[in-house]
Motif scaffolding. Structure first.
Motif, PDB file in Angstrom:
ATOM      1  N   THR A 244       0.849  -1.152   0.108  1.00 31.90           N
ATOM      2  CA  THR A 244       0.045  -0.099  -0.089  1.00 31.90           C
ATOM      3  C   THR A 244       0.806   1.199  -0.095  1.00 31.90           C
ATOM      4  O   THR A 244       0.718   2.335  -0.864  1.00 31.90           O
ATOM      5  CB  THR A 244      -0.841  -0.055   1.159  1.00 31.90           C
ATOM      6  OG1 THR A 244      -1.765  -1.064   1.256  1.00 31.90           O
ATOM      7  CG2 THR A 244      -1.788   1.437   1.207  1.00 31.90           C
ATOM      8  N   VAL A 245       2.041   1.353   0.726  1.00 38.50           N
ATOM      9  CA  VAL A 245       2.749   2.225   0.873  1.00 38.50           C
ATOM     10  C   VAL A 245       3.457   2.479  -0.441  1.00 38.50           C
ATOM     11  O   VAL A 245       3.877   3.661  -0.965  1.00 38.50           O
ATOM     12  CB  VAL A 245       3.834   2.246   2.037  1.00 38.50           C
ATOM     13  CG1 VAL A 245       4.979   3.267   1.955  1.00 38.50           C
ATOM     14  CG2 VAL A 245       3.248   2.299   3.434  1.00 38.50           C
ATOM     15  N   PRO A 320       1.183   3.902   8.515  1.00 39.08           N
ATOM     16  CA  PRO A 320       1.902   5.404   8.723  1.00 39.08           C
ATOM     17  C   PRO A 320       3.355   5.134   9.282  1.00 39.08           C
ATOM     18  O   PRO A 320       4.068   6.075   8.768  1.00 39.08           O
ATOM     19  CB  PRO A 320       1.116   5.717  10.058  1.00 39.08           C
ATOM     20  CG  PRO A 320      -0.070   5.375   9.734  1.00 39.08           C
ATOM     21  CD  PRO A 320      -0.090   4.080   9.448  1.00 39.08           C
ATOM     22  N   TRP A 321       3.939   4.116   9.733  1.00 42.89           N
ATOM     23  CA  TRP A 321       5.251   3.899  10.093  1.00 42.89           C
ATOM     24  C   TRP A 321       6.047   3.455   8.971  1.00 42.89           C
ATOM     25  O   TRP A 321       7.112   3.905   8.651  1.00 42.89           O
ATOM     26  CB  TRP A 321       5.287   2.860  11.288  1.00 42.89           C
ATOM     27  CG  TRP A 321       4.742   3.339  12.557  1.00 42.89           C
ATOM     28  CD1 TRP A 321       3.808   3.230  13.192  1.00 42.89           C
ATOM     29  CD2 TRP A 321       5.504   4.435  13.465  1.00 42.89           C
ATOM     30  NE1 TRP A 321       3.702   3.791  14.612  1.00 42.89           N
ATOM     31  CE2 TRP A 321       4.760   4.498  14.594  1.00 42.89           C
ATOM     32  CE3 TRP A 321       6.830   5.232  13.331  1.00 42.89           C
ATOM     33  CZ2 TRP A 321       5.261   5.594  15.594  1.00 42.89           C
ATOM     34  CZ3 TRP A 321       7.101   5.867  14.309  1.00 42.89           C
ATOM     35  CH2 TRP A 321       6.446   6.179  15.351  1.00 42.89           C
ATOM     36  N   LEU A 322       5.356   2.707   8.141  1.00 45.82           N
ATOM     37  CA  LEU A 322       6.094   2.479   6.944  1.00 45.82           C
ATOM     38  C   LEU A 322       6.135   3.631   6.052  1.00 45.82           C
ATOM     39  O   LEU A 322       7.204   3.475   5.129  1.00 45.82           O
ATOM     40  CB  LEU A 322       5.380   1.243   6.156  1.00 45.82           C
ATOM     41  CG  LEU A 322       5.391  -0.170   7.060  1.00 45.82           C
ATOM     42  CD1 LEU A 322       4.478  -1.227   6.199  1.00 45.82           C
ATOM     43  CD2 LEU A 322       6.760  -0.588   7.087  1.00 45.82           C
ATOM     44  N   VAL A 372       2.582  -2.686  14.728  1.00 43.70           N
ATOM     45  CA  VAL A 372       2.949  -1.099  14.971  1.00 43.70           C
ATOM     46  C   VAL A 372       4.329  -1.197  15.551  1.00 43.70           C
ATOM     47  O   VAL A 372       5.009  -0.405  14.983  1.00 43.70           O
ATOM     48  CB  VAL A 372       1.907  -0.675  15.785  1.00 43.70           C
ATOM     49  CG1 VAL A 372       2.585   0.727  16.256  1.00 43.70           C
ATOM     50  CG2 VAL A 372       0.579  -0.567  15.398  1.00 43.70           C
ATOM     51  N   SER A 373       4.434  -2.105  16.461  1.00 44.39           N
ATOM     52  CA  SER A 373       5.993  -2.072  16.858  1.00 44.39           C
ATOM     53  C   SER A 373       7.053  -2.419  15.890  1.00 44.39           C
ATOM     54  O   SER A 373       8.174  -1.904  15.881  1.00 44.39           O
ATOM     55  CB  SER A 373       5.969  -2.943  18.217  1.00 44.39           C
ATOM     56  OG  SER A 373       5.691  -4.339  17.766  1.00 44.39           O
ATOM     57  N   PHE A 374       6.553  -3.578  15.224  1.00 42.69           N
ATOM     58  CA  PHE A 374       7.490  -3.835  14.086  1.00 42.69           C
ATOM     59  C   PHE A 374       7.582  -3.004  12.906  1.00 42.69           C
ATOM     60  O   PHE A 374       8.845  -2.772  12.564  1.00 42.69           O
ATOM     61  CB  PHE A 374       6.974  -5.079  13.287  1.00 42.69           C
ATOM     62  CG  PHE A 374       7.943  -5.798  12.402  1.00 42.69           C
ATOM     63  CD1 PHE A 374       9.074  -6.678  12.855  1.00 42.69           C
ATOM     64  CD2 PHE A 374       7.810  -5.709  10.937  1.00 42.69           C
ATOM     65  CE1 PHE A 374       9.677  -7.283  11.749  1.00 42.69           C
ATOM     66  CE2 PHE A 374       8.731  -6.051  10.075  1.00 42.69           C
ATOM     67  CZ  PHE A 374       9.569  -7.177  10.513  1.00 42.69           C
ATOM     68  N   SER A 375       6.837  -2.109  12.530  1.00 42.68           N
ATOM     69  CA  SER A 375       6.886  -1.154  11.366  1.00 42.68           C
ATOM     70  C   SER A 375       7.574   0.220  11.864  1.00 42.68           C
ATOM     71  O   SER A 375       8.279   0.651  11.389  1.00 42.68           O
ATOM     72  CB  SER A 375       5.427  -0.679  11.121  1.00 42.68           C
ATOM     73  OG  SER A 375       4.803  -1.803  10.684  1.00 42.68           O
ATOM     74  N   ALA A 377       9.825   0.059  14.416  1.00 40.83           N
ATOM     75  CA  ALA A 377      11.403  -0.290  14.406  1.00 40.83           C
ATOM     76  C   ALA A 377      11.947  -0.042  13.095  1.00 40.83           C
ATOM     77  O   ALA A 377      13.079   0.431  12.969  1.00 40.83           O
ATOM     78  CB  ALA A 377      11.548  -1.678  14.942  1.00 40.83           C
ATOM     79  N   LEU A 378      11.529  -0.386  12.029  1.00 41.72           N
ATOM     80  CA  LEU A 378      11.981  -0.143  10.818  1.00 41.72           C
ATOM     81  C   LEU A 378      12.060   1.121  10.271  1.00 41.72           C
ATOM     82  O   LEU A 378      13.193   1.568   9.735  1.00 41.72           O
ATOM     83  CB  LEU A 378      11.015  -0.818   9.626  1.00 41.72           C
ATOM     84  CG  LEU A 378      10.914  -2.435   9.815  1.00 41.72           C
ATOM     85  CD1 LEU A 378       9.481  -3.066   8.833  1.00 41.72           C
ATOM     86  CD2 LEU A 378      12.094  -3.181   9.459  1.00 41.72           C
ATOM     87  N   ALA A 379      10.894   1.953  10.727  1.00 40.61           N
ATOM     88  CA  ALA A 379      11.181   3.332  10.559  1.00 40.61           C
ATOM     89  C   ALA A 379      12.268   3.920  11.275  1.00 40.61           C
ATOM     90  O   ALA A 379      13.104   4.790  10.728  1.00 40.61           O
ATOM     91  CB  ALA A 379       9.827   4.131  10.671  1.00 40.61           C
ATOM     92  N   VAL A 380      12.494   3.666  12.599  1.00 41.74           N
ATOM     93  CA  VAL A 380      13.554   4.141  13.264  1.00 41.74           C
ATOM     94  C   VAL A 380      14.921   3.577  12.877  1.00 41.74           C
ATOM     95  O   VAL A 380      15.901   4.492  12.717  1.00 41.74           O
ATOM     96  CB  VAL A 380      13.527   3.597  14.753  1.00 41.74           C
ATOM     97  CG1 VAL A 380      14.771   3.974  15.354  1.00 41.74           C
ATOM     98  CG2 VAL A 380      12.383   4.228  15.618  1.00 41.74           C
TER      99      VAL A 380
END
Length: 479
Positions: A244-245, A320-322, A372-375, A377-380
């Motif tokens: 989607t992103v 949102p995080w992705l 949410v926590s997984f995504s 972490a990837l953004a960070v």
């Protein structure tokens, strides 16, 4: 060049629209587990593709003087690498079953590995067409392969192929593309492999190999880690959130990929300096893609529910995080193409490795079993690499830091405030709207506001927007 870019943009996005429609259709036929099994298998093949190519196609696109003997050497090296990659992946398929604890992975990997034997027949002519930026012939192949892949995928899915749907369709697509690329070439290729020029190609390819491997590992990391830490169902949800992103990338990336390396290489060969061209092209790409990621993050609920259905609801909170992760990577999207264009693909190895390592550590530290926590972490992890990419463009492209800051920040003076207003209206004035109305009407208003804002400030994309508006008669051209 503008006409070619416009033509390629139209062609690639017609193909993107078809593939997106295919994604929506398959989401209604296949289950998250079916998609997850294919995704886990595809990431393994993606890593193998890096070794199969070994930078040969990138070398052909940026080489200043491409002789028939050099081309023959490139053909020989690509066939050898492809055959070795096929043997390794086909033989190792059973071992990935125990790694993922998913028996259906073996069959998918074997079918995808078969494609390695056929890919060189399409990869070489494709690279030659891209080297000359031949949009017309490439478009013809894109159209044919897109149609065949679409109907093959739907046909396999309806026939009950389940997790094997995309694998078989991919093999069909490779065959069709190989035949079509050879058919449209202006001159027939002499498929005579040799050892000529291998030293030079391997020198370039080694740097390109490692950087490409970093990029592929980065793309594969989420599916591999989530597949290991969770299950195929969650991998399927993550894959749908990520796709989607990636709608944004699907719109822009094909055009950028087609032109970036050959165009920047020709500019480098002619001028010997890329700093100004890099800042201009990066500003245009950022101006297009970053506000699009903001919109996807805000409209995630409506996009997922309308396109994929309620069974994919679990993907929404990760988007949102992705989007933040993708936006952080986009800021330096052109850096990799630019250093490849000047013959130094190894320049981005360090920042790519840092991003990869940071994501692994962040996942281990922050993942608590939720999407949410997984995504997050990837953004960070992705944001940790920003200073290192900045060092690359300063060191290898002679970009001035202050000029880069101004070039990057200026467009954000438009899309950040517009994004804030859109977010507020989305959750207040539009809260009771139908999802489709939110996407169409709200999205159109968002785009219009962004374009109007860009017309008011001095940034590279303003001139391009003005040209488009003049071309379609919305405004009058300069006398």
């Amino acid at each position: 060049m503008r006409k070619k870019i416009a033509a390629q943009f139209i062609v690639s996005n017609v193909a993107t629209l078809a593939n997106f429609a295919l994604t929506v259709i398959l989401a209604r036929i296949l289950t998250p587990s079916d998609v997850g099994i294919f995704s886990m298998s595809a990431v393994l093949i993606g890593v193998a593709h890096v070794f199969r190519d070994f930078g040969v196609t990138a070398y052909l696109k940026q080489e200043k003087d491409l002789t028939e003997r050099t081309l023959s050497g490139a053909i020989g090296l690509l066939f050898l690498c492809s055959f070795i990659a096929f043997l390794i992946m086909f033989a190792s398929a059973p071992y990935w079953v125990s790694f993922y604890r998913e028996p259906d992975v073996e069959q998918v990997v074997k079918v995808l590995a078969l494609g390695f034997l056929l890919i060189p027949f399409g990869a070489i002519p494709q690279a030659l067409l891209m080297r000359e930026m031949d949009v017309r012939r490439s478009a013809l192949v894109t159209g044919v392969s897109t149609v065949i892949y679409f109907f093959a995928s739907v046909g396999f899915a309806l026939a009950g192929a389940k997790h094997m749907t995309m694998a078989w369709a991919n093999l069909v697509n490779i065959i069709v593309s190989g035949v079509a690329y050879n058919y449209v070439l202006p001159e027939r290729l002499r498929w005579i492999p040799s050892f000529h020029g291998w030293k030079k190609i391997l020198g370039f390819g080694s740097g390109n190999l490692v950087s490409a491997l970093m990029k592929t590992a980065d793309a594969a990391l989420p599916d591999v880690m989530l597949g290991r830490l969770s299950n195929a169902f969650n991998v399927g949800l993550f894959s749908r959130a990520n796709s989607t992103v990636n709608i944004v990338g699907m719109v822009i990336h094909p055009t950028v990929y087609f032109f970036a390396v050959p165009y920047l290489a020709k500019t480098h060969h002619a001028q010997g300096r890329l700093s100004n061209e890099y800042l201009k092209s990066a500003s245009i790409v950022n101006s297009l893609m970053l506000p699009a990621f903001v919109w996807v993050a805000i409209a995630a609920q409506e996009i997922v529910m309308i396109l994929y259905g309620s069974q994919w609801q679990g993907a929404v909170n990760a988007i949102p995080w992705l989007s933040l992760m993708a936006g952080s990577a986009t800021v330096f999207l052109m850096a990799g193409y630019a250093v490849t264009g000047i013959g130094k693909p190894h320049a981005v190895i360090a920042p790519l490795a840092i991003a990869l390592a940071a994501k692994v550590f962040a996942v281990m530290a922050l993942f608590n079993g939720t999407m949410v926590s997984f995504s997050m972490a990837l953004a960070v992890g992705q944001m940790c690499s920003i200073p290192f990419f900045l060092w690359v463009i300063v060191r290898y492209l002679s970009v001035d830091v202050s000029a880069w800051i101004v070039s990057t920040v200026k467009p954000s003076l438009v899309w950040i405030p517009v994004g804030i207003v859109y977010f507020y209206l989305h959750d207040t004035a539009m809260v009771d709207w139908h999802g489709l109305a939110k996407i169409l009407i709200g999205g159109a208003a968002y785009v219009a506001a962004i374009l109007l804002g860009y017309m008011l400030i001095d940034i590279p994309i303003r001139d391009e927007i003005r040209r488009v508006f003049v071309g379609v008669g919305l405004i009058k051209g300069d006398k």
